[in-house]
Design a protein around this motif. Structure first.
Motif, short mmCIF file in Angstrom:
data_model
loop_
_atom_site.label_atom_id
_atom_site.label_comp_id
_atom_site.label_asym_id
_atom_site.label_seq_id
_atom_site.Cartn_x
_atom_site.Cartn_y
_atom_site.Cartn_z
N ALA A 21 0.83 -1.20 0.00
CA ALA A 21 0.00 0.00 0.00
C ALA A 21 0.86 1.26 0.00
CB ALA A 21 -0.93 -0.01 1.22
N PHE A 22 1.96 1.21 0.74
CA PHE A 22 2.86 2.36 0.80
C PHE A 22 3.51 2.62 -0.55
CE2 PHE A 22 7.03 4.28 1.86
CZ PHE A 22 6.55 5.44 2.45
N LEU A 23 3.92 1.55 -1.24
CA LEU A 23 4.53 1.69 -2.56
C LEU A 23 3.52 2.22 -3.58
CD1 LEU A 23 6.68 -1.58 -2.70
CD2 LEU A 23 7.50 0.77 -2.50
N LEU A 24 2.27 1.75 -3.51
CA LEU A 24 1.24 2.24 -4.41
C LEU A 24 0.97 3.73 -4.17
CD1 LEU A 24 -1.32 -0.72 -4.41
CD2 LEU A 24 0.09 0.06 -6.32
N LEU A 25 0.98 4.11 -2.90
CA LEU A 25 0.76 5.52 -2.56
C LEU A 25 1.85 6.40 -3.16
CD1 LEU A 25 -0.79 7.68 -1.00
CD2 LEU A 25 0.62 7.15 1.00
N ILE A 26 3.09 5.97 -3.02
CA ILE A 26 4.21 6.72 -3.60
C ILE A 26 4.09 6.79 -5.12
CG2 ILE A 26 6.71 6.71 -3.96
CD1 ILE A 26 7.03 5.57 -1.18
N PHE A 27 3.68 5.67 -5.73
CA PHE A 27 3.55 5.62 -7.18
C PHE A 27 2.52 6.64 -7.67
CE2 PHE A 27 1.11 3.97 -10.80
CZ PHE A 27 2.11 3.92 -11.76
N PHE A 28 1.35 6.69 -7.03
CA PHE A 28 0.30 7.62 -7.45
C PHE A 28 0.68 9.07 -7.18
CE2 PHE A 28 -2.50 3.80 -7.02
CZ PHE A 28 -2.85 3.73 -8.37
N LEU A 29 1.40 9.32 -6.09
CA LEU A 29 1.84 10.68 -5.80
C LEU A 29 2.83 11.18 -6.85
CD1 LEU A 29 2.30 10.63 -1.91
CD2 LEU A 29 0.59 11.89 -3.21
N THR A 31 3.16 10.02 -10.06
CA THR A 31 2.65 10.02 -11.44
C THR A 31 1.44 10.91 -11.65
OG1 THR A 31 1.30 8.05 -10.96
CG2 THR A 31 3.52 7.70 -11.85
N THR A 32 0.76 11.32 -10.58
CA THR A 32 -0.46 12.11 -10.74
C THR A 32 -0.11 13.57 -10.97
OG1 THR A 32 -1.68 10.60 -9.28
CG2 THR A 32 -2.64 12.78 -9.66
N THR A 33 -0.78 14.17 -11.94
CA THR A 33 -0.63 15.61 -12.21
C THR A 33 -1.73 16.37 -11.48
OG1 THR A 33 0.28 15.15 -14.40
CG2 THR A 33 -0.52 17.38 -14.00
N ILE A 34 -1.34 17.31 -10.66
CA ILE A 34 -2.30 18.08 -9.87
C ILE A 34 -2.52 19.42 -10.56
CG2 ILE A 34 -2.75 19.14 -7.63
CD1 ILE A 34 -0.92 17.05 -6.37
N GLY A 35 -3.77 19.70 -10.89
CA GLY A 35 -4.10 20.96 -11.54
C GLY A 35 -3.93 22.14 -10.59
N VAL A 36 -3.45 23.25 -11.14
CA VAL A 36 -3.24 24.46 -10.35
C VAL A 36 -4.02 25.60 -10.97
CG1 VAL A 36 -1.54 26.10 -9.48
CG2 VAL A 36 -0.93 23.69 -9.69
N ASP A 37 -4.80 26.30 -10.15
CA ASP A 37 -5.53 27.46 -10.64
C ASP A 37 -4.55 28.58 -10.94
OD1 ASP A 37 -7.91 26.13 -10.34
OD2 ASP A 37 -8.25 26.86 -8.30
N GLN A 38 -4.58 29.09 -12.18
CA GLN A 38 -3.62 30.10 -12.59
C GLN A 38 -4.18 31.52 -12.55
OE1 GLN A 38 -2.21 28.89 -16.42
NE2 GLN A 38 -0.89 27.31 -15.59
N GLY A 39 -5.50 31.66 -12.54
CA GLY A 39 -6.08 32.99 -12.50
C GLY A 39 -5.95 33.71 -13.84
N ILE A 40 -6.01 35.03 -13.79
CA ILE A 40 -5.93 35.85 -15.00
C ILE A 40 -4.50 36.29 -15.22
CG2 ILE A 40 -6.74 37.98 -16.08
CD1 ILE A 40 -9.27 37.74 -14.44
N ASN A 41 -4.02 36.07 -16.41
CA ASN A 41 -2.63 36.41 -16.73
C ASN A 41 -2.54 37.89 -17.08
OD1 ASN A 41 0.03 36.32 -17.40
ND2 ASN A 41 -0.27 35.37 -19.40
N ARG A 42 -1.94 38.66 -16.17
CA ARG A 42 -1.76 40.09 -16.39
C ARG A 42 -0.37 40.50 -15.95
NH1 ARG A 42 -5.42 39.37 -18.97
NH2 ARG A 42 -7.48 40.33 -19.02
#
Length: 204
Positions: A21-29, A31-42
């Motif tokens: 379970a620990f190895l699977l947790l590390i694997f998903f952390l 390989t997973t791409t976390i979306g980031v709110d960028q807001g308005i580009n100014r």
């Protein structure tokens, strides 16, 4: 005599389950791409005590006002948000002085001289809703993107949005010569249609 343990279900060795379970947790952390709110580009200008005010002819300024009732006024005329994009496009490429070879405007002498001279002035009321504010911003930026994409597609065979994404993508910088090739093209389109979007402080 009965065999010891006969009739009992076989036991499952769960000793290594925690490790798995620990190895699977590390694997998903990893390989997973976390979306980031960028807001308005100014890009905000540097602070100056007494900034110089460049001379701008009134016909080169498109005044956009959003009042406290979320109504959109363009040059003091009531306009629907769905019509704002086309209104901005017509203003930006009007080509009033007939000096823009790549513009398809109406050449109205009372409107903007060229995309380089055109300025969109946006003013919001302090009680303007966030949803309306974002919708207006999206339509104005979409007007610039439409003109940039059209010219970029004509010149380089791909849209400006695609080109800018590849140019600004960190992964593309690993490709030898790609960024160097795109940089002058991106800057050329930006110079042809500079995003001169002025936003005044909201009125209380």
């Amino acid at each position: 005599m009965a065999r010891k343990g006969r009739g009992l279900p076989p036991e499952v060795n769960a000793g290594s389950m925690a490790d798995i379970a620990f190895l699977l947790l590390i694997f998903f952390l990893v390989t997973t791409t976390i979306g980031v709110d960028q807001g308005i580009n100014r890009l905000l200008p540097r602070y100056e005590e007494n900034p110089p005010v460049p001379p701008i002819n009134d016909r080169n300024i498109l005044t956009v006002l959003v009042n406290k009732d979320n109504q959109l006024l363009v040059e003091e005329k009531l306009v629907e948000i769905k019509d704002l994009r086309q209104t901005a496009i017509d203003f930006l490429e009007n080509n009033g002085k007939n000096i823009c070879a790549y513009c398809n405007g109406k050449k109205d002498p009372n409107s903007s001289d060229s995309p380089v001279d055109a300025v969109i002035s946006l003013n919001n009321d302090g009680q303007t809703s966030y949803e309306t504010y974002i919708a207006v911003q999206n339509e104005l930026v979409a007007a610039y993107n439409f003109l940039r994409n059209r010219e970029c597609k004509k010149r380089y065979g791909m849209t400006f949005t695609e080109m800018e994404y590849i140019y600004s993508d960190p992964a593309s910088k690993a490709t030898e010569g790609l960024v160097e090739d795109l940089e002058p093209k991106v800057k050329k389109i930006q110079e042809m249609f500079p995003m001169r979007l002025s936003e005044a402080e909201p009125k209380k």
